[in-house]
Design a protein around this motif. Structure first.
Motif, PDB file in Angstrom:
ATOM      1  N   PHE A 130       0.825  17.675 -21.139  1.00  0.00           N
ATOM      2  CA  PHE A 130       0.374  16.438 -20.480  1.00  0.00           C
ATOM      3  C   PHE A 130      -1.067  15.675 -21.228  1.00  0.00           C
ATOM      4  O   PHE A 130      -1.071  14.558 -21.458  1.00  0.00           O
ATOM      5  N   HIS A 131      -1.965  16.578 -21.813  1.00  0.00           N
ATOM      6  CA  HIS A 131      -3.045  16.121 -22.731  1.00  0.00           C
ATOM      7  C   HIS A 131      -2.600  15.369 -23.829  1.00  0.00           C
ATOM      8  O   HIS A 131      -3.132  14.336 -24.147  1.00  0.00           O
ATOM      9  N   LEU A 132      -1.529  16.032 -24.428  1.00  0.00           N
ATOM     10  CA  LEU A 132      -1.249  15.290 -25.689  1.00  0.00           C
ATOM     11  C   LEU A 132      -0.605  14.127 -25.466  1.00  0.00           C
ATOM     12  O   LEU A 132      -0.551  13.184 -26.573  1.00  0.00           O
ATOM     13  N   ASP A 133       0.121  13.958 -24.447  1.00  0.00           N
ATOM     14  CA  ASP A 133       0.748  12.663 -24.142  1.00  0.00           C
ATOM     15  C   ASP A 133      -0.335  11.671 -23.849  1.00  0.00           C
ATOM     16  O   ASP A 133      -0.238  10.551 -24.487  1.00  0.00           O
ATOM     17  N   GLN A 134      -1.334  11.975 -23.164  1.00  0.00           N
ATOM     18  CA  GLN A 134      -2.552  11.173 -23.216  1.00  0.00           C
ATOM     19  C   GLN A 134      -2.954  10.600 -24.493  1.00  0.00           C
ATOM     20  O   GLN A 134      -3.487   9.532 -24.977  1.00  0.00           O
ATOM     21  N   GLU A 135      -3.083  11.681 -25.507  1.00  0.00           N
ATOM     22  CA  GLU A 135      -3.710  11.346 -26.749  1.00  0.00           C
ATOM     23  C   GLU A 135      -2.668  10.575 -27.514  1.00  0.00           C
ATOM     24  O   GLU A 135      -3.091   9.501 -28.415  1.00  0.00           O
ATOM     25  N   ARG A 136      -1.434  10.938 -27.532  1.00  0.00           N
ATOM     26  CA  ARG A 136      -0.379  10.045 -28.002  1.00  0.00           C
ATOM     27  C   ARG A 136      -0.614   8.634 -27.868  1.00  0.00           C
ATOM     28  O   ARG A 136      -0.347   7.633 -28.613  1.00  0.00           O
ATOM     29  N   GLU A 137      -0.591   8.178 -26.556  1.00  0.00           N
ATOM     30  CA  GLU A 137      -0.785   6.900 -25.915  1.00  0.00           C
ATOM     31  C   GLU A 137      -1.948   6.219 -26.604  1.00  0.00           C
ATOM     32  O   GLU A 137      -1.916   5.132 -26.961  1.00  0.00           O
ATOM     33  N   LYS A 138      -2.971   6.965 -26.709  1.00  0.00           N
ATOM     34  CA  LYS A 138      -4.506   6.296 -27.090  1.00  0.00           C
ATOM     35  C   LYS A 138      -4.017   5.983 -28.611  1.00  0.00           C
ATOM     36  O   LYS A 138      -4.453   5.020 -29.204  1.00  0.00           O
ATOM     37  N   ILE A 139      -3.418   6.920 -29.347  1.00  0.00           N
ATOM     38  CA  ILE A 139      -3.336   6.676 -30.962  1.00  0.00           C
ATOM     39  C   ILE A 139      -2.341   5.594 -30.972  1.00  0.00           C
ATOM     40  O   ILE A 139      -2.509   4.738 -31.999  1.00  0.00           O
ATOM     41  N   ASN A 140      -1.297   5.359 -30.284  1.00  0.00           N
ATOM     42  CA  ASN A 140      -0.093   4.415 -30.354  1.00  0.00           C
ATOM     43  C   ASN A 140      -0.972   3.142 -30.071  1.00  0.00           C
ATOM     44  O   ASN A 140      -0.642   2.129 -31.060  1.00  0.00           O
ATOM     45  N   ILE A 141      -2.039   2.940 -29.291  1.00  0.00           N
ATOM     46  CA  ILE A 141      -2.662   1.645 -29.106  1.00  0.00           C
ATOM     47  C   ILE A 141      -3.503   1.347 -30.187  1.00  0.00           C
ATOM     48  O   ILE A 141      -3.349   0.136 -30.557  1.00  0.00           O
ATOM     49  N   ILE A 142      -4.080   2.396 -30.682  1.00  0.00           N
ATOM     50  CA  ILE A 142      -4.960   2.130 -31.857  1.00  0.00           C
ATOM     51  C   ILE A 142      -4.143   1.643 -33.109  1.00  0.00           C
ATOM     52  O   ILE A 142      -4.408   0.628 -33.653  1.00  0.00           O
ATOM     53  N   MET A 143      -2.915   2.178 -33.364  1.00  0.00           N
ATOM     54  CA  MET A 143      -2.097   1.716 -34.480  1.00  0.00           C
ATOM     55  C   MET A 143      -1.503   0.660 -34.431  1.00  0.00           C
ATOM     56  O   MET A 143      -1.237  -0.194 -35.285  1.00  0.00           O
ATOM     57  N   LYS A 144      -1.353   0.292 -32.954  1.00  0.00           N
ATOM     58  CA  LYS A 144      -0.545  -1.177 -32.817  1.00  0.00           C
ATOM     59  C   LYS A 144      -1.761  -2.511 -32.582  1.00  0.00           C
ATOM     60  O   LYS A 144      -1.491  -3.475 -33.517  1.00  0.00           O
ATOM     61  N   ASP A 145      -3.027  -2.049 -32.249  1.00  0.00           N
ATOM     62  CA  ASP A 145      -3.775  -3.161 -32.154  1.00  0.00           C
ATOM     63  C   ASP A 145      -4.809  -3.380 -33.244  1.00  0.00           C
ATOM     64  O   ASP A 145      -5.680  -4.509 -33.485  1.00  0.00           O
ATOM     65  N   CYS A 146      -4.992  -2.503 -33.990  1.00  0.00           N
ATOM     66  CA  CYS A 146      -6.263  -2.291 -34.958  1.00  0.00           C
ATOM     67  C   CYS A 146      -5.621  -3.094 -36.255  1.00  0.00           C
ATOM     68  O   CYS A 146      -4.400  -2.695 -36.632  1.00  0.00           O
ATOM     69  N   THR A 147      -6.232  -4.148 -36.700  1.00  0.00           N
ATOM     70  CA  THR A 147      -5.833  -4.883 -37.927  1.00  0.00           C
ATOM     71  C   THR A 147      -5.826  -4.507 -39.462  1.00  0.00           C
ATOM     72  O   THR A 147      -5.165  -4.771 -40.168  1.00  0.00           O
ATOM     73  N   ASN A 148      -6.504  -3.632 -39.501  1.00  0.00           N
ATOM     74  CA  ASN A 148      -6.910  -3.022 -40.839  1.00  0.00           C
ATOM     75  C   ASN A 148      -7.398  -1.535 -40.761  1.00  0.00           C
ATOM     76  O   ASN A 148      -7.391  -0.946 -39.832  1.00  0.00           O
ATOM     77  N   GLY A 149      -7.364  -1.076 -42.076  1.00  0.00           N
ATOM     78  CA  GLY A 149      -7.567   0.630 -42.215  1.00  0.00           C
ATOM     79  C   GLY A 149      -8.871   1.150 -41.710  1.00  0.00           C
ATOM     80  O   GLY A 149      -8.832   2.218 -41.097  1.00  0.00           O
ATOM     81  N   ILE A 150      -9.854   0.340 -41.996  1.00  0.00           N
ATOM     82  CA  ILE A 150     -11.145   0.763 -41.257  1.00  0.00           C
ATOM     83  C   ILE A 150     -10.962   0.547 -40.068  1.00  0.00           C
ATOM     84  O   ILE A 150     -11.678   1.835 -39.094  1.00  0.00           O
ATOM     85  N   GLU A 151     -10.674  -0.266 -39.273  1.00  0.00           N
ATOM     86  CA  GLU A 151     -10.689  -0.495 -37.674  1.00  0.00           C
ATOM     87  C   GLU A 151      -9.802   0.684 -37.090  1.00  0.00           C
ATOM     88  O   GLU A 151      -9.916   1.324 -36.155  1.00  0.00           O
ATOM     89  N   ARG A 152      -8.621   0.881 -37.958  1.00  0.00           N
ATOM     90  CA  ARG A 152      -7.687   2.069 -37.511  1.00  0.00           C
ATOM     91  C   ARG A 152      -8.607   3.642 -37.596  1.00  0.00           C
ATOM     92  O   ARG A 152      -8.529   4.365 -36.785  1.00  0.00           O
ATOM     93  N   LEU A 153      -9.187   3.778 -38.742  1.00  0.00           N
ATOM     94  CA  LEU A 153      -9.882   5.035 -38.852  1.00  0.00           C
ATOM     95  C   LEU A 153     -11.084   5.022 -37.736  1.00  0.00           C
ATOM     96  O   LEU A 153     -11.532   5.972 -37.377  1.00  0.00           O
ATOM     97  N   PHE A 154     -11.936   4.015 -37.544  1.00  0.00           N
ATOM     98  CA  PHE A 154     -12.813   3.907 -36.451  1.00  0.00           C
ATOM     99  C   PHE A 154     -12.448   4.333 -35.183  1.00  0.00           C
ATOM    100  O   PHE A 154     -12.890   5.129 -34.527  1.00  0.00           O
TER     101      PHE A 154
END
Length: 207
Positions: free
Chosen positions: A56-80
């Motif tokens: 359950f916890h990891l599914d929540q984290e997965r969703e957060k990471i997926n949103i970051i990877m989809k919405d962030c436009t460059n490497g720094i924004e993703r790292l942030f």
């Protein structure tokens, strides 16, 4: 909310606060004001609860990471974004949780290992490669090697045999390791870009 979901969410909250080993089925039952028999009608044992809570916890984290990877436009924004995600996760976790998971709950730990490799590690590799192509990260680093190292840094901080709780502050250990990692990969252009995101978010000294 049905009783099974209520048990899982309550267990998750207790595990985060007190660690896995110290929370008993009696503690969960007491927190919910139900009998242990009621818990055992929904779950075989504590091992099953730990496994389901971990997923359950990891599914929540997965969703957060997926949103970051989809919405962030460059490497720094993703790292942030990934760094902020880690900050939020670590801030709410009992330091003993990961060590307990590895030592006492191997089935649940395998779930974490799968997540670590397929989600977090891969997202970090992709982020470093993107940042390298943009000139924000050093072009002489191997993204996969450095990403594996970073994953092990995060996990190492949870190990009380390496960083005893009576000697080191858990959050301080994580932030020091994070600073070491970022300072080792970032270029002057990347540092300037990272400072911009930190300022916009109202964060001082992200690294």
């Amino acid at each position: 909310m049905d009783i099974k979901q209520n048990i899982l969410e309550t267990s998750y909250r207790l595990f985060k606060s007190y660690g896995l080993r110290s929370v008993t089925m009696d503690d969960i039952a007491k927190e919910l004001s139900i009998s242990k028999k009621t818990i055992y009608q929904s779950f075989k044992d504590k091992n099953e609860i730990v496994s389901l809570v971990s997923r359950f916890h990891l599914d929540q984290e997965r969703e957060k990471i997926n949103i970051i990877m989809k919405d962030c436009t460059n490497g720094i924004e993703r790292l942030f974004g990934i760094t902020q995600c880690l900050r939020e996760s670590v801030a709410s976790l009992n330091p003993s949780l990961m060590f307990d998971l590895q030592k006492y709950y191997p089935k649940a730990y395998r779930v974490f290992e799968e997540y670590k490799e397929k989600v977090f590690l891969q997202s970090l590799i992709d982020t470093l490669k993107l940042g390298i192509s943009e000139g924000y990260f050093r072009d002489n680093i191997n993204a996969e090697i450095i990403s594996v190292m970073r994953m092990e840094q995060i996990q190492m901080a949870f190990n009380p045999e390496i960083y005893p709780r009576n000697k080191y502050d858990f959050k301080q250990v994580q932030w020091q390791l994070l600073e070491h990692f970022v300072q080792g990969i970032i270029t002057p252009a990347g540092k300037k870009e990272l400072d911009k995101y930190s300022k916009n978010a109202g964060i001082v000294n992200l690294i």
